[in-house]
Design a protein around this motif. Sequence first.
Motif, PDB file in Angstrom:
ATOM      1  N   SER A   4       4.641  -9.514   4.408  1.00 19.94           N
ATOM      2  CA  SER A   4       4.255  -8.861   3.162  1.00 19.94           C
ATOM      3  C   SER A   4       5.486  -8.359   2.433  1.00 19.94           C
ATOM      4  O   SER A   4       6.580  -8.275   3.002  1.00 19.94           O
ATOM      5  N   THR A  17       1.857  -6.586  -0.993  1.00 22.86           N
ATOM      6  CA  THR A  17       1.278  -7.901  -1.249  1.00 22.86           C
ATOM      7  C   THR A  17       1.405  -8.746   0.009  1.00 22.86           C
ATOM      8  O   THR A  17       2.505  -8.923   0.542  1.00 22.86           O
ATOM      9  N   THR A  19       1.818 -11.952   1.896  1.00 22.50           N
ATOM     10  CA  THR A  19       2.532 -13.152   1.471  1.00 22.50           C
ATOM     11  C   THR A  19       1.634 -14.384   1.401  1.00 22.50           C
ATOM     12  O   THR A  19       1.629 -15.110   0.413  1.00 22.50           O
ATOM     13  N   SER A  21      -1.827 -14.773   1.388  1.00 17.16           N
ATOM     14  CA  SER A  21      -3.026 -14.770   0.535  1.00 17.16           C
ATOM     15  C   SER A  21      -2.798 -14.168  -0.848  1.00 17.16           C
ATOM     16  O   SER A  21      -3.639 -14.319  -1.728  1.00 17.16           O
ATOM     17  N   GLN A  22      -1.724 -13.433  -1.013  1.00 15.14           N
ATOM     18  CA  GLN A  22      -1.429 -12.712  -2.253  1.00 15.14           C
ATOM     19  C   GLN A  22      -2.396 -11.549  -2.507  1.00 15.14           C
ATOM     20  O   GLN A  22      -2.458 -11.018  -3.623  1.00 15.14           O
ATOM     21  N   GLN A  23      -3.161 -11.151  -1.498  1.00 21.88           N
ATOM     22  CA  GLN A  23      -4.011  -9.964  -1.615  1.00 21.88           C
ATOM     23  C   GLN A  23      -3.124  -8.734  -1.717  1.00 21.88           C
ATOM     24  O   GLN A  23      -2.051  -8.674  -1.112  1.00 21.88           O
ATOM     25  N   VAL A  24      -3.584  -7.731  -2.472  1.00 27.27           N
ATOM     26  CA  VAL A  24      -2.780  -6.537  -2.723  1.00 27.27           C
ATOM     27  C   VAL A  24      -3.498  -5.298  -2.203  1.00 27.27           C
ATOM     28  O   VAL A  24      -4.718  -5.156  -2.367  1.00 27.27           O
TER      29      VAL A  24
END
Length: 136
Positions: A4, A17, A19, A21-24
């Motif tokens: 992340s 973030t 890395t 999935s780009q989920q925040v």
Amino acid sequence: MMTSKVVYTGGLRCESTHTRSQQVIHTDAPPDNHGRGEAFSPTDLLSTSLANCMLTIMGIAAGENEKLLKGAFAEVTKVMASGPRRVSEIHLKVYLPAQYPESDRLRLEQAGLNCPVAKSLHPDIVQDIEFYWTLE
């Protein structure tokens, strides 16, 4: 691969973030430590990670019966200590489906208790875990 990226956004807040999935996820300092408490604090995430890991590992251990665990949940209570400020206790109440086979319950509980997060926490952190096989 990097797991992340964490950016300090100001006001005692961070944005993390994932890395792959780009989920925040946003964090905020708690009110008892100069923050506003408008998001999970880092120590909230630590405590909540234990419940997430336990339920995930229990799902893996359930194998074919994993679908029976759907709807299981945990209530998480974090206890802080001072001198130094740290998480001193994590209390979990884990609620699981009553229809789950009685013969497999102890095996699943043991799987959860031995999840990677549980084994990664410092031994001074009390992990008080209660299982309730009561969900309808």
